[in-house]
Design a protein around this motif. Structure first.
Motif, mmCIF file in Angstrom:
data_model
loop_
_atom_site.group_PDB
_atom_site.id
_atom_site.type_symbol
_atom_site.label_atom_id
_atom_site.label_comp_id
_atom_site.label_asym_id
_atom_site.label_seq_id
_atom_site.Cartn_x
_atom_site.Cartn_y
_atom_site.Cartn_z
ATOM 1 N N GLN A 1 0.856 -1.186 0.000
ATOM 2 C CA GLN A 1 0.000 0.000 0.000
ATOM 3 C C GLN A 1 0.890 1.234 0.000
ATOM 4 O OE1 GLN A 1 -2.457 0.856 3.552
ATOM 5 N NE2 GLN A 1 -4.197 0.865 2.142
ATOM 6 N N ALA A 2 0.647 2.155 -0.942
ATOM 7 C CA ALA A 2 1.446 3.365 -1.059
ATOM 8 C C ALA A 2 0.570 4.601 -0.864
ATOM 9 C CB ALA A 2 2.131 3.430 -2.425
ATOM 10 N N PHE A 3 1.168 5.643 -0.244
ATOM 11 C CA PHE A 3 0.509 6.930 -0.046
ATOM 12 C C PHE A 3 1.458 8.026 -0.507
ATOM 13 C CE2 PHE A 3 -1.494 4.157 3.027
ATOM 14 C CZ PHE A 3 -2.839 4.473 2.888
ATOM 15 N N VAL A 4 0.972 8.898 -1.399
ATOM 16 C CA VAL A 4 1.767 10.006 -1.917
ATOM 17 C C VAL A 4 0.938 11.281 -1.748
ATOM 18 C CG1 VAL A 4 2.958 10.968 -3.917
ATOM 19 C CG2 VAL A 4 2.865 8.483 -3.597
ATOM 20 N N PRO A 5 1.428 12.271 -0.967
ATOM 21 C CA PRO A 5 0.652 13.500 -0.784
ATOM 22 C C PRO A 5 0.553 14.260 -2.102
ATOM 23 C CG PRO A 5 2.847 13.784 0.125
ATOM 24 C CD PRO A 5 2.729 12.338 -0.305
#
Length: 163
Positions: free
Chosen positions: A81-85
């Motif tokens: 799971q990846a999160f990029v602002p």
């Protein structure tokens, strides 16, 4: 007993046991778009089991307040799971190694606003925790059959601080 975790600056080396840091540092690997865009190539390889597929989503998260009380951690057994602002938002990244099926002692990292992260498949982590908000994040993760969320409520919470 008060258990306090001090957030440390997010670095690729410090975060390596838990996943990948997504950021454009140094010289780009090559140029694209008629030489107008320097591409930092292949920063992470999303993971999924054979029954899933990768999905791009946008999540809007409310800001957290500090100090943060960490009472629950989660993991995803079937994919990374990846999160990029999407607007330069700093956020806390809270992770822990696995100790016999439960989270070990957490570590907390503070992003610089231009970094994203990818949690490895099965990595224990806290919830999305932007320091300002609401904040939008690009999310890359697995969708498909099966329950891809495991939550663990801690017997005693940790307090997360940044200074």
């Amino acid at each position: 007993m008060r258990r306090t975790i001090r957030a440390e600056p997010l670095t690729a080396e410090g975060f390596a046991p838990f996943g990948d840091v997504l950021e454009a540092t140094g010289t780009p690997d090559f140029m694209i778009n008629a030489g107008l865009c320097g591409r930092h190539h292949d920063l992470a390889r999303p993971e999924t089991d054979t029954d899933g597929t990768l999905s791009l989503s946008v999540g809007r998260s409310e800001a957290i307040t500090l100090p943060l009380s960490l009472g629950m951690m989660e993991r995803h057994p079937h994919g990374s799971q990846a999160f990029v602002p999407m607007a330069g938002t700093q956020f806390l990244v809270i992770v822990a190694g696995d100790e016999d099926g439960t989270p070990g002692t957490p570590r907390a990292f503070l992003t610089n606003g231009s970094q994203g992260i990818q949690y490895r498949m099965n990595c224990w982590h806290g919830v999305l925790a932007p320091l300002a908000g609401p904040a939008d994040f690009l999310i890359v993760d697995r969708v498909g059959p099966g329950d891809n969320l495991e939550e663990h409520h801690l017997a005693e919470p940790y307090t997360i601080v940044t200074d």
